[in-house]
Design an enzyme around this catalytic site. Sequence first.
Site, PDB file in Angstrom:
ATOM      1  N   TYR A  95       1.180  -1.196  -0.088  1.00 18.46           N
ATOM      2  CA  TYR A  95      -0.170   0.181  -0.086  1.00 18.46           C
ATOM      3  C   TYR A  95       0.857   1.252   0.330  1.00 18.46           C
ATOM      4  CZ  TYR A  95      -3.988  -3.521   0.666  1.00 18.46           C
ATOM      5  OH  TYR A  95      -4.844  -4.180   0.864  1.00 18.46           O
ATOM      6  N   TYR A 476     -11.281  -0.975  -0.416  1.00 17.01           N
ATOM      7  CA  TYR A 476     -11.230  -0.391   0.728  1.00 17.01           C
ATOM      8  C   TYR A 476     -10.040   0.466   1.206  1.00 17.01           C
ATOM      9  CZ  TYR A 476      -8.618  -4.440   3.885  1.00 17.01           C
ATOM     10  OH  TYR A 476      -7.658  -5.247   4.297  1.00 17.01           O
ATOM     11  N   ARG A 477      -8.479  -0.602  -0.001  1.00 21.08           N
ATOM     12  CA  ARG A 477      -7.324   0.141   0.258  1.00 21.08           C
ATOM     13  C   ARG A 477      -6.477   0.052  -0.239  1.00 21.08           C
ATOM     14  NH1 ARG A 477      -4.714  -3.336   5.588  1.00 21.08           N
ATOM     15  NH2 ARG A 477      -2.533  -1.449   5.332  1.00 21.08           N
TER      16      ARG A 477
END
Length: 520
Positions: A95, A476-477
């Site tokens: 991420y 969601y991320r």
Amino acid sequence: MSDQEFVALPEGVTAENFAKAVAEFQAVLGAENVLTTEERLQPYFKTMMPVDDNDYRMSAVVQATTVEQVQAVVKICNEYNVPVWTVSTGRNFGYGTYGVSKRGTVVLDLKHMNKIISVDRDLGTALLEPGVTYQQLFDYLQENDLPFYLSCPAPSAIAGPVGNTMDRGVGYTPYGEHFMMQCGMEVVLANGEVLRTGMGGVEGSTSWQVFKWGYGPYLDGIFTQSNYGICTKMGIWLMPKPPVYKPFGIIYDHDDDIQEIVDLLRPLRLSNTIPNAIVYANTMYEAAGIISRTKYYDGDGFTPPEVLQEIREKEGLGAWNVYAALYGTQEQVDVNWNIVKSVVEKHGKGRLITEEEHGGTQPFQYRADLMRGYMTMQEFGLYRWRNDRGQGGGSMWFAPVTVAKGSETIDQTKLATEILNKYGFDYVGEYIVGMRDMHHIIDVLYDKSSEEETKRAYDCFKELIEKFAEKGYAVYRVNNAFMDQVADTYGEAQRNINRTLKRALDPKGILAPGKSGIDI
């Protein structure tokens, strides 16, 4: 210092003013905790995103050890309009890694704020600073003979509970919804004030780590996946160690089995017969943890179906490999195991595997360890799947969320595979089923040492976001390079309310500008 002496400068900040800010950082933190040279910043530069890392370079890294130092850093940033991006343990590989959202932003590294402030043996609560790692907390529990399981992500040892929870990460035990198991935060706001959420605002409160809500609006949620404050303490709940733990797996041989097995096992999850998140991992996700692709295929593009079948046969993997566990007394586990066995055997397709038969073999042992919160680094094997020569290291997690229904898996798997294969990449994926939701975790693995492949990876990820959003599947991320694109999928109303909160809490926009698509 001249601008040539800094590796980057924040947008709109002169070298002269930035030098003044750096001098004030040094006065507060000590010169050894303010990193500005190319040599000292080098460990922070590399990202795993398909971008030019030079575009995501920070101007400096400042390392705080106390809340008071964090407050001072924030005040200096306000004075000189210097943006600051906060990391805790900092290794959020899929991420974004250390990468800032905008070139020239200062990184505030909290890894030295690593105190385990308290653990309550009776209540199973812990109060932690952001630099505490899962390994550190695991060791503390073991050394003090505290009867608790951790719930951690994968890989776990070098990640931290505070950072993972702030990004709403998940784990694999019954306490795997980490934000649900969070209770109370201490947050440094953009103006330097310290806020303690929930019961923490009451002087002398003993219930900060046990009652989430406090009085009035519940605030903790707005600080997750946002840039409204810097979390410097967090309370979490620990799972009592059960008398009996029974991990198990189910192997399914056909790609289309995924639709049936999600529907088959969902009632067991909803009834809490299976109390932890059920993982459905595809062949390549499991294979990548234990081998590199070159063992079977060294060609270009995605792995051919016949090679995939060879991997299944020779490595003992299914098309889908299901993992879950039972927890409790022997009587409880025996009853629930009979229920699980009956459901699987009646269905007639899956092969049940247990620790008695497969303990010590991979990938079963890795999954069994993960579901009881043991520390593991095995999932880093994913990064050698495309390139096992010690180069490259490109990875992006694509994580759409949907309902826990089998029909959704067929649609999502087909769509993801088509897009990934179009750009020459493998579908390396797993579904993680919570209570009623389903996280579809896809690792877009590529060779970042190849400029051409990096460009393909960028275009691939962009199309994944676009095409999934068209069908109502939002992630969601996401990593820093795609935050604005993902924020757009959630609609203008949400972006507007996020901006309104940002302007109210951080009018100069100094905290993590652009995080989750939020700016002033």
